[in-house]
Scaffold this motif. Structure first.
Motif, PDB file in Angstrom:
ATOM      1  N   ALA A  56       1.232  -1.587   0.118  1.00  0.00           N
ATOM      2  CA  ALA A  56      -0.205   0.136  -0.346  1.00  0.00           C
ATOM      3  C   ALA A  56       0.793   0.944  -0.541  1.00  0.00           C
ATOM      4  CB  ALA A  56      -1.053   0.006   1.091  1.00  0.00           C
ATOM      5  N   THR A  57       0.415   2.426  -0.066  1.00  0.00           N
ATOM      6  CA  THR A  57       1.174   3.278  -0.349  1.00  0.00           C
ATOM      7  C   THR A  57      -0.024   4.999   0.448  1.00  0.00           C
ATOM      8  OG1 THR A  57       0.279   4.581  -2.382  1.00  0.00           O
ATOM      9  CG2 THR A  57       2.195   3.241  -2.427  1.00  0.00           C
ATOM     10  N   LYS A  58       0.518   5.344   1.481  1.00  0.00           N
ATOM     11  CA  LYS A  58       0.259   6.894   1.970  1.00  0.00           C
ATOM     12  C   LYS A  58       1.015   8.260   1.067  1.00  0.00           C
ATOM     13  CE  LYS A  58      -0.692   8.143   6.312  1.00  0.00           C
ATOM     14  NZ  LYS A  58      -0.575   7.958   8.089  1.00  0.00           N
ATOM     15  N   GLN A  59      -0.127   9.109   0.959  1.00  0.00           N
ATOM     16  CA  GLN A  59       0.499  10.339   0.621  1.00  0.00           C
ATOM     17  C   GLN A  59       0.131  11.184   2.024  1.00  0.00           C
ATOM     18  OE1 GLN A  59       0.764  12.494  -1.833  1.00  0.00           O
ATOM     19  NE2 GLN A  59      -0.202  11.210  -2.841  1.00  0.00           N
ATOM     20  N   ILE A  60       1.273  12.174   2.212  1.00  0.00           N
ATOM     21  CA  ILE A  60       2.075  12.504   3.491  1.00  0.00           C
ATOM     22  C   ILE A  60       2.453  13.842   3.430  1.00  0.00           C
ATOM     23  CG2 ILE A  60       2.487  10.533   4.959  1.00  0.00           C
ATOM     24  CD1 ILE A  60       6.105  11.452   4.518  1.00  0.00           C
ATOM     25  N   ALA A  61       1.405  15.020   4.460  1.00  0.00           N
ATOM     26  CA  ALA A  61       2.108  16.245   4.014  1.00  0.00           C
ATOM     27  C   ALA A  61       3.926  16.427   4.301  1.00  0.00           C
ATOM     28  CB  ALA A  61       1.766  17.710   4.844  1.00  0.00           C
ATOM     29  N   ASP A  62       4.405  17.261   3.423  1.00  0.00           N
ATOM     30  CA  ASP A  62       5.916  17.484   3.910  1.00  0.00           C
ATOM     31  C   ASP A  62       6.357  18.754   3.250  1.00  0.00           C
ATOM     32  OD1 ASP A  62       8.352  17.901   3.883  1.00  0.00           O
ATOM     33  OD2 ASP A  62       9.114  16.004   2.650  1.00  0.00           O
ATOM     34  N   PHE A  63       7.326  19.629   3.008  1.00  0.00           N
ATOM     35  CA  PHE A  63       7.712  20.809   2.448  1.00  0.00           C
ATOM     36  C   PHE A  63       8.113  21.247   1.880  1.00  0.00           C
ATOM     37  CE2 PHE A  63       4.820  21.324   6.283  1.00  0.00           C
ATOM     38  CZ  PHE A  63       4.372  22.865   5.523  1.00  0.00           C
ATOM     39  N   LYS A  64       8.856  21.836   0.756  1.00  0.00           N
ATOM     40  CA  LYS A  64       9.982  22.254  -0.386  1.00  0.00           C
ATOM     41  C   LYS A  64      10.269  23.674   0.871  1.00  0.00           C
ATOM     42  CE  LYS A  64      10.609  22.056  -4.461  1.00  0.00           C
ATOM     43  NZ  LYS A  64      10.121  22.327  -6.232  1.00  0.00           N
ATOM     44  N   LEU A  65      11.852  23.638   1.534  1.00  0.00           N
ATOM     45  CA  LEU A  65      12.061  24.627   2.123  1.00  0.00           C
ATOM     46  C   LEU A  65      13.794  25.716   1.276  1.00  0.00           C
ATOM     47  CD1 LEU A  65      12.729  22.636   5.393  1.00  0.00           C
ATOM     48  CD2 LEU A  65      10.273  24.522   4.553  1.00  0.00           C
ATOM     49  N   THR A  66      13.131  26.719   0.828  1.00  0.00           N
ATOM     50  CA  THR A  66      14.353  27.831   0.527  1.00  0.00           C
ATOM     51  C   THR A  66      15.231  27.542   1.654  1.00  0.00           C
ATOM     52  OG1 THR A  66      14.021  30.186   1.422  1.00  0.00           O
ATOM     53  CG2 THR A  66      12.774  29.130  -0.516  1.00  0.00           C
ATOM     54  N   ARG A  67      16.700  27.681   1.108  1.00  0.00           N
ATOM     55  CA  ARG A  67      17.652  27.720   2.413  1.00  0.00           C
ATOM     56  C   ARG A  67      17.291  29.310   3.133  1.00  0.00           C
ATOM     57  NH1 ARG A  67      23.297  27.303   1.842  1.00  0.00           N
ATOM     58  NH2 ARG A  67      22.991  26.851  -0.334  1.00  0.00           N
ATOM     59  N   TYR A  68      17.005  29.637   2.877  1.00  0.00           N
ATOM     60  CA  TYR A  68      16.521  30.720   4.477  1.00  0.00           C
ATOM     61  C   TYR A  68      15.433  30.048   5.236  1.00  0.00           C
ATOM     62  CZ  TYR A  68      14.068  34.897   6.765  1.00  0.00           C
ATOM     63  OH  TYR A  68      13.935  36.096   6.955  1.00  0.00           O
ATOM     64  N   ALA A  69      14.290  29.355   4.566  1.00  0.00           N
ATOM     65  CA  ALA A  69      13.325  28.432   5.396  1.00  0.00           C
ATOM     66  C   ALA A  69      14.097  27.685   6.257  1.00  0.00           C
ATOM     67  CB  ALA A  69      12.319  27.552   4.760  1.00  0.00           C
ATOM     68  N   CYS A  70      15.282  27.146   6.342  1.00  0.00           N
ATOM     69  CA  CYS A  70      16.461  26.470   6.972  1.00  0.00           C
ATOM     70  C   CYS A  70      17.155  26.962   7.303  1.00  0.00           C
ATOM     71  CB  CYS A  70      18.024  25.505   5.698  1.00  0.00           C
ATOM     72  SG  CYS A  70      15.937  24.106   4.426  1.00  0.00           S
ATOM     73  N   TYR A  71      17.366  27.893   7.148  1.00  0.00           N
ATOM     74  CA  TYR A  71      17.757  29.268   8.303  1.00  0.00           C
ATOM     75  C   TYR A  71      16.723  29.252   8.996  1.00  0.00           C
ATOM     76  CZ  TYR A  71      19.671  33.252  10.149  1.00  0.00           C
ATOM     77  OH  TYR A  71      20.070  34.358  11.400  1.00  0.00           O
ATOM     78  N   LEU A  72      15.942  29.738   9.214  1.00  0.00           N
ATOM     79  CA  LEU A  72      14.764  30.094  10.489  1.00  0.00           C
ATOM     80  C   LEU A  72      14.615  28.703  10.937  1.00  0.00           C
ATOM     81  CD1 LEU A  72      12.507  32.469   8.272  1.00  0.00           C
ATOM     82  CD2 LEU A  72      13.927  33.228  10.327  1.00  0.00           C
ATOM     83  N   ILE A  73      13.954  27.771  10.228  1.00  0.00           N
ATOM     84  CA  ILE A  73      14.398  26.064  11.294  1.00  0.00           C
ATOM     85  C   ILE A  73      15.624  26.795  12.147  1.00  0.00           C
ATOM     86  CG2 ILE A  73      13.277  23.877  11.058  1.00  0.00           C
ATOM     87  CD1 ILE A  73      12.300  24.298   8.138  1.00  0.00           C
ATOM     88  N   VAL A  74      16.278  26.464  11.960  1.00  0.00           N
ATOM     89  CA  VAL A  74      17.795  25.709  12.878  1.00  0.00           C
ATOM     90  C   VAL A  74      17.989  26.680  14.172  1.00  0.00           C
ATOM     91  CG1 VAL A  74      19.153  24.071  11.476  1.00  0.00           C
ATOM     92  CG2 VAL A  74      19.618  27.121  11.339  1.00  0.00           C
ATOM     93  N   GLN A  75      17.575  27.873  13.722  1.00  0.00           N
ATOM     94  CA  GLN A  75      16.977  29.374  14.590  1.00  0.00           C
ATOM     95  C   GLN A  75      16.351  28.715  16.032  1.00  0.00           C
ATOM     96  OE1 GLN A  75      19.428  31.218  15.053  1.00  0.00           O
ATOM     97  NE2 GLN A  75      20.781  31.064  13.334  1.00  0.00           N
ATOM     98  N   ASN A  76      14.895  28.379  15.305  1.00  0.00           N
ATOM     99  CA  ASN A  76      14.220  28.072  16.433  1.00  0.00           C
ATOM    100  C   ASN A  76      14.011  27.023  16.709  1.00  0.00           C
ATOM    101  OD1 ASN A  76      11.744  30.548  16.232  1.00  0.00           O
ATOM    102  ND2 ASN A  76      12.429  30.087  14.364  1.00  0.00           N
ATOM    103  N   GLY A  77      15.012  25.782  16.266  1.00  0.00           N
ATOM    104  CA  GLY A  77      15.482  24.204  16.872  1.00  0.00           C
ATOM    105  C   GLY A  77      16.207  24.118  18.206  1.00  0.00           C
ATOM    106  N   ASP A  78      15.409  23.114  18.778  1.00  0.00           N
ATOM    107  CA  ASP A  78      16.269  22.748  19.995  1.00  0.00           C
ATOM    108  C   ASP A  78      17.181  22.582  20.616  1.00  0.00           C
ATOM    109  OD1 ASP A  78      16.421  21.261  22.523  1.00  0.00           O
ATOM    110  OD2 ASP A  78      15.727  19.747  21.960  1.00  0.00           O
ATOM    111  N   THR A  79      18.063  24.362  20.700  1.00  0.00           N
ATOM    112  CA  THR A  79      19.497  23.984  20.408  1.00  0.00           C
ATOM    113  C   THR A  79      20.219  23.003  21.759  1.00  0.00           C
ATOM    114  OG1 THR A  79      19.280  25.974  22.686  1.00  0.00           O
ATOM    115  CG2 THR A  79      18.952  27.064  20.546  1.00  0.00           C
ATOM    116  N   ARG A  80      19.959  22.928  22.552  1.00  0.00           N
ATOM    117  CA  ARG A  80      20.540  21.829  23.087  1.00  0.00           C
ATOM    118  C   ARG A  80      21.383  20.528  22.382  1.00  0.00           C
ATOM    119  NH1 ARG A  80      15.192  19.972  26.951  1.00  0.00           N
ATOM    120  NH2 ARG A  80      14.936  20.622  25.147  1.00  0.00           N
ATOM    121  N   LYS A  81      20.540  20.749  20.688  1.00  0.00           N
ATOM    122  CA  LYS A  81      21.317  18.894  20.071  1.00  0.00           C
ATOM    123  C   LYS A  81      22.314  20.244  19.823  1.00  0.00           C
ATOM    124  CE  LYS A  81      17.005  17.379  18.809  1.00  0.00           C
ATOM    125  NZ  LYS A  81      15.971  17.212  17.980  1.00  0.00           N
ATOM    126  N   LYS A  82      23.066  19.944  19.595  1.00  0.00           N
ATOM    127  CA  LYS A  82      24.002  19.455  18.956  1.00  0.00           C
ATOM    128  C   LYS A  82      24.724  19.943  16.812  1.00  0.00           C
ATOM    129  CE  LYS A  82      29.375  19.350  19.832  1.00  0.00           C
ATOM    130  NZ  LYS A  82      30.572  18.025  20.152  1.00  0.00           N
TER     131      LYS A  82
END
Length: 134
Positions: A78-104
């Motif tokens: 079977a197959t299933k459709q899942i949601a995802d996002f196509k991210l620009t470099r800027y989006a990735c930058y914002l994501i890591v800025q908002n991520g869990d800073t306890r993670k190296k």
């Protein structure tokens, strides 16, 4: 300054994709794995904070966070459709800025995307092309 060829940064390069016209992008689900988020529901909260930061900065969300769907395999062919996002470099930058800073790995991502982020004017132009490309 850190050498971007270092093994800590290679994982970000390995999940980078190129659109037909050569613009780079990342998929959120792949980035979540690299950033060591086990559950999508935890990572999507980080994505939502990054989207809010993008919107509050005056940028169009669709230019940096394009919703896409992916087909994944399920048991018994079977197959299933899942949601995802196509991210620009800027989006990735914002994501890591908002991520869990306890993670190296978040620190590695912050460095990688901060060093690699292009000037916003050029970024905005290329991201519009990226989202319209597909």
């Amino acid at each position: 300054m850190s050498n971007l060829k270092a093994k800590e940064y290679k994982s970000f390069e390995e999940i980078k994709h190129l659109s037909k016209d050569g613009n780079e992008f990342w998929y959120a689900r792949e980035l979540a794995v690299v950033l060591e988020y086990i559950q999508w529901r935890n990572f999507i909260k980080v994505v939502e904070r990054a989207m809010l930061a993008c919107k509050n900065s005056g940028y169009e969300l669709i230019d940096h966070f394009a919703e896409v769907s992916k087909t994944i395999d399920m048991p018994k062919t079977a197959t299933k459709q899942i949601a995802d996002f196509k991210l620009t470099r800027y989006a990735c930058y914002l994501i890591v800025q908002n991520g869990d800073t306890r993670k190296k790995v978040i620190s590695y991502g912050q460095t990688y995307f901060a060093i690699q982020t292009r000037p916003i004017k050029r970024l905005k132009k290329s991201s519009r092309k990226l989202m319209l490309d597909e």
